[in-house]
Design a protein around this motif. Sequence first.
Motif, PDB file in Angstrom:
ATOM      1  N   ASP A  16      39.141  43.210  52.100  1.00 21.09           N
ATOM      2  CA  ASP A  16      37.871  42.999  52.107  1.00 21.09           C
ATOM      3  C   ASP A  16      36.799  43.409  53.156  1.00 21.09           C
ATOM      4  O   ASP A  16      37.931  43.125  54.795  1.00 21.09           O
ATOM      5  CB  ASP A  16      38.083  41.275  52.123  1.00 21.09           C
ATOM      6  CG  ASP A  16      38.007  40.742  50.498  1.00 21.09           C
ATOM      7  OD1 ASP A  16      37.565  40.391  49.434  1.00 21.09           O
ATOM      8  OD2 ASP A  16      38.911  41.157  50.153  1.00 21.09           O
ATOM      9  N   ARG A  77      40.478  45.514  33.658  1.00 20.60           N
ATOM     10  CA  ARG A  77      40.633  46.919  33.577  1.00 20.60           C
ATOM     11  C   ARG A  77      40.705  47.590  32.220  1.00 20.60           C
ATOM     12  O   ARG A  77      40.025  48.378  32.409  1.00 20.60           O
ATOM     13  CB  ARG A  77      41.622  47.574  34.576  1.00 20.60           C
ATOM     14  CG  ARG A  77      40.978  47.395  36.660  1.00 20.60           C
ATOM     15  CD  ARG A  77      42.368  47.432  37.287  1.00 20.60           C
ATOM     16  NE  ARG A  77      43.373  46.262  37.517  1.00 20.60           N
ATOM     17  CZ  ARG A  77      43.327  45.718  38.367  1.00 20.60           C
ATOM     18  NH1 ARG A  77      42.205  45.354  38.869  1.00 20.60           N
ATOM     19  NH2 ARG A  77      44.341  44.831  38.207  1.00 20.60           N
ATOM     20  N   ARG A  98      38.028  49.779  44.278  1.00 21.20           N
ATOM     21  CA  ARG A  98      38.753  48.891  43.796  1.00 21.20           C
ATOM     22  C   ARG A  98      39.214  49.370  42.277  1.00 21.20           C
ATOM     23  O   ARG A  98      38.628  49.645  41.619  1.00 21.20           O
ATOM     24  CB  ARG A  98      38.480  47.342  44.101  1.00 21.20           C
ATOM     25  CG  ARG A  98      38.049  46.700  45.392  1.00 21.20           C
ATOM     26  CD  ARG A  98      38.691  45.258  45.379  1.00 21.20           C
ATOM     27  NE  ARG A  98      37.949  45.222  46.242  1.00 21.20           N
ATOM     28  CZ  ARG A  98      39.078  44.501  47.374  1.00 21.20           C
ATOM     29  NH1 ARG A  98      40.524  44.836  47.307  1.00 21.20           N
ATOM     30  NH2 ARG A  98      38.579  44.841  48.814  1.00 21.20           N
ATOM     31  N   GLU A 149      34.164  33.873  49.633  1.00 21.23           N
ATOM     32  CA  GLU A 149      35.189  34.061  48.011  1.00 21.23           C
ATOM     33  C   GLU A 149      36.422  33.634  48.751  1.00 21.23           C
ATOM     34  O   GLU A 149      37.027  34.131  50.293  1.00 21.23           O
ATOM     35  CB  GLU A 149      35.146  35.677  47.730  1.00 21.23           C
ATOM     36  CG  GLU A 149      33.468  35.354  47.287  1.00 21.23           C
ATOM     37  CD  GLU A 149      33.593  36.639  46.203  1.00 21.23           C
ATOM     38  OE1 GLU A 149      34.127  37.451  45.885  1.00 21.23           O
ATOM     39  OE2 GLU A 149      32.577  36.077  44.954  1.00 21.23           O
ATOM     40  N   TYR A 151      39.172  35.160  48.219  1.00 23.10           N
ATOM     41  CA  TYR A 151      40.546  35.463  49.349  1.00 23.10           C
ATOM     42  C   TYR A 151      40.330  36.281  50.759  1.00 23.10           C
ATOM     43  O   TYR A 151      40.774  36.904  51.653  1.00 23.10           O
ATOM     44  CB  TYR A 151      40.574  37.130  48.490  1.00 23.10           C
ATOM     45  CG  TYR A 151      41.724  37.040  46.991  1.00 23.10           C
ATOM     46  CD1 TYR A 151      42.508  35.493  46.989  1.00 23.10           C
ATOM     47  CD2 TYR A 151      41.480  37.521  46.187  1.00 23.10           C
ATOM     48  CE1 TYR A 151      43.350  35.578  46.116  1.00 23.10           C
ATOM     49  CE2 TYR A 151      41.328  37.607  45.381  1.00 23.10           C
ATOM     50  CZ  TYR A 151      42.382  36.390  44.516  1.00 23.10           C
ATOM     51  OH  TYR A 151      43.416  36.015  43.636  1.00 23.10           O
TER      52      TYR A 151
HETATM   53  P1  DGP Z   1      35.251  42.426  45.615  1.00 26.53           P
HETATM   54  O1  DGP Z   1      33.850  42.371  44.367  1.00 26.53           O
HETATM   55  O2  DGP Z   1      35.561  44.233  45.446  1.00 26.53           O
HETATM   56  O3  DGP Z   1      34.790  42.579  46.899  1.00 26.53           O
HETATM   57  O4  DGP Z   1      36.676  42.030  44.594  1.00 26.53           O
HETATM   58  C1  DGP Z   1      36.953  40.513  44.572  1.00 26.53           C
HETATM   59  C2  DGP Z   1      37.536  39.807  45.740  1.00 26.53           C
HETATM   60  O5  DGP Z   1      38.488  39.908  44.565  1.00 26.53           O
HETATM   61  C3  DGP Z   1      38.429  40.383  46.883  1.00 26.53           C
HETATM   62  O6  DGP Z   1      38.323  39.914  47.173  1.00 26.53           O
HETATM   63  C4  DGP Z   1      39.009  41.285  46.063  1.00 26.53           C
HETATM   64  C5  DGP Z   1      40.147  40.936  45.140  1.00 26.53           C
HETATM   65  N1  DGP Z   1      40.772  41.884  44.313  1.00 26.53           N
HETATM   66  C6  DGP Z   1      40.150  43.175  43.320  1.00 26.53           C
HETATM   67  N2  DGP Z   1      40.914  42.834  42.205  1.00 26.53           N
HETATM   68  C7  DGP Z   1      41.022  42.003  42.703  1.00 26.53           C
HETATM   69  C8  DGP Z   1      43.290  42.056  41.769  1.00 26.53           C
HETATM   70  O7  DGP Z   1      42.875  42.899  40.925  1.00 26.53           O
HETATM   71  N3  DGP Z   1      43.925  40.982  41.398  1.00 26.53           N
HETATM   72  C9  DGP Z   1      43.613  40.476  42.182  1.00 26.53           C
HETATM   73  N4  DGP Z   1      44.176  39.008  42.556  1.00 26.53           N
HETATM   74  N5  DGP Z   1      42.704  40.588  43.248  1.00 26.53           N
HETATM   75  C10 DGP Z   1      41.303  41.472  43.111  1.00 26.53           C
END
Ligand code: DGP
Length: 210
Positions: A16, A77, A98, A149, A151
């Motif tokens: 992130d 996905r 991602r 968020e 994580y």
């Molecule tokens: P983003 O919208 O790209 O910032 O992703 C949101 C959050 O989710 C970010 O902390 C990363 C996490 N994340 C993205 N893809 C996955 C996944 O496939 N599995 C998990 N456990 N977390 C994910």
Amino acid sequence: MSAGKRGALIIFEGCDRSGKTTQSRLLVELLKSKDVPVQAMNFPERSSNIGQVINSYLTNSKDLSDEVIHLMFSANRWEHMNQLKQKLLEGKTLIVDRYSYSGVAYSAAKGLDFDWCYAPERGLLKPDAVFYLRAPASDLASRGQYGEERYEKAEFQERVAKVFDRICSKEASYWHQFDASQPAEDLHAQIASITDELLPKVATQPLDKL
Ligand code: DGP
Ligand code: NA
Ligand code: NA
């Protein structure tokens, strides 16, 4: 579409706040300016039913077990795979924020088994290139407050970074690692030059699977 030419599947990965959003936007703008058919995409894709569950989980309004949310991210996905494949075959290059590697990195960082985490990703389209924006989590934290968020905690991001590093060394043939702490324009220039070489090269290659 020019006959038989497909687009490239290009993924941005990283912790992130590593600058993925900025770099994917700059790359999309560059390709558009060159009249390359291109589309930005983002996982998790939060608008589908599965995506809404993921969104509730990330914003802490819903709790799910580590295994269940892992499979939800993967299913998110999978539910878009036909659409991605069709666009690529129509000649569109996809710039994706991602993919499966975030799936593995974020879940393995919680302690889930690496191979178990990777298993549901098998069979998804294989990226032509992964641009890994790498920076120590402490650097990323110093860019300002993490968001709210689930994580977005420095100590957790440090563990995620370790898994990304491990994947990067295993998948070196199509992973490109960049120092995310350099100025955005410098990073963009390197990414642009790799993309320039990549597009004509993959245009006639068949799509592969993870
Ligand atoms: P983003 O919208 O790209 O910032 O992703 C949101 C959050 O989710 C970010 O902390 C990363 C996490 N994340 C993205 N893809 C996955 C996944 O496939 N599995 C998990 N456990 N977390 C994910
Ligand atoms: Na995020
Ligand atoms: Na994303």
